[in-house]
Design an enzyme around this catalytic site. Structure first.
Site, short mmCIF file in Angstrom:
data_model
loop_
_atom_site.label_atom_id
_atom_site.label_comp_id
_atom_site.label_asym_id
_atom_site.label_seq_id
_atom_site.Cartn_x
_atom_site.Cartn_y
_atom_site.Cartn_z
N HIS A 21 0.84 -1.21 0.00
CA HIS A 21 0.00 0.00 0.00
C HIS A 21 0.88 1.26 0.00
CE1 HIS A 21 -3.12 -2.62 2.27
NE2 HIS A 21 -3.65 -2.36 1.09
N LYS A 45 -14.15 -9.24 7.07
CA LYS A 45 -14.02 -10.60 7.60
C LYS A 45 -12.70 -10.74 8.36
CE LYS A 45 -14.29 -14.02 4.74
NZ LYS A 45 -14.58 -15.06 3.81
N ARG A 94 -1.74 -5.52 -8.06
CA ARG A 94 -0.59 -6.40 -7.84
C ARG A 94 -0.40 -7.35 -9.00
NH1 ARG A 94 -3.08 -7.94 -2.18
NH2 ARG A 94 -4.85 -7.40 -3.47
N SER A 131 -3.00 -7.90 2.95
CA SER A 131 -3.27 -7.76 4.38
C SER A 131 -3.75 -9.09 4.96
CB SER A 131 -4.32 -6.68 4.63
OG SER A 131 -3.87 -5.45 4.14
#
Ligand code: ADP
Length: 165
Positions: A21, A45, A94, A131
């Site tokens: 990021h 989640k 990405r 993440s």
């Protein structure tokens, strides 16, 4: 003709922010006059950090970066963008796998709100960083120093220690 002032928002979960990021942020600031990193408050989640904690960690990282700020937001990204008078939405890419989902999201946002999305590709070295994986590897005690900033690493360790005790 004078160049238009461009304000972008970079929406995401950032649970937690990674070097990937940050790489996108550092690259994109050359394109925009102002960048607002926008931490979504909608429950994700397997959330590890609260929106407040995520904002705090990002704030620590951008103190010396002019034109960049961070805040959290509720609800629809396009509504938040309109409220902030943002010209564009920034998203990071990405791999080709990201493209399919991001393409759909960008098309939807343009269809409902007429806002454009700008994509910035990360460095090859962060192409595999997410993440979700960071949370998983951290919970198993893996070494993440190359993939996340130091302040995030420290917080992760504190958080996981608390969980164990
Ligand atoms: P979201 O839940 O909205 O996808 P994320 O925090 O996972 O939020 O990601 C925010 C943005 O950053 C997305 O555009 C995502 O594709 C991008 N991103 C995530 N990880 C990386 C990375 N390692 N390099 C570049 N961009 C990334």
């Amino acid at each position: 003709m004078a160049r238009k002032f461009v304000r972008a928002i970079f929406p995401g979960s950032f649970d937690p922010i990674t070097n990937g990021h940050l790489d996108v942020i550092n690259r994109s600031i050359k394109l925009f006059d102002e960048l607002i990193i926008a931490v979504g408050r909608s429950p994700v989640k397997n959330q590890l950090f609260t929106p407040e904690e995520r904002v705090e960690m990002i704030a620590e990282l951008i103190t010396d970066m002019p034109g960049i700020s961070v805040e959290s937001f509720d609800g629809l990204t396009v509504e938040y963008a309109a409220k902030k008078k943002a010209d564009v939405i920034l998203r990071g890419l990405r791999s080709l796998t990201d493209v399919q989902y991001e393409f759909q999201l960008a098309m939807t946002n343009r269809a409902v709100a007429g806002i454009e999305t700008v994509f910035v590709m990360t460095s090859e070295q962060y192409g595999f960083t997410s993440s979700t994986l960071i949370r998983q590897v951290a919970s198993l005690g893996g070494n993440l120093t190359k993939l996340i900033p130091k302040n995030v690493h420290n917080r992760l360790q504190q958080r996981l220690k608390k969980r164990e005790s």
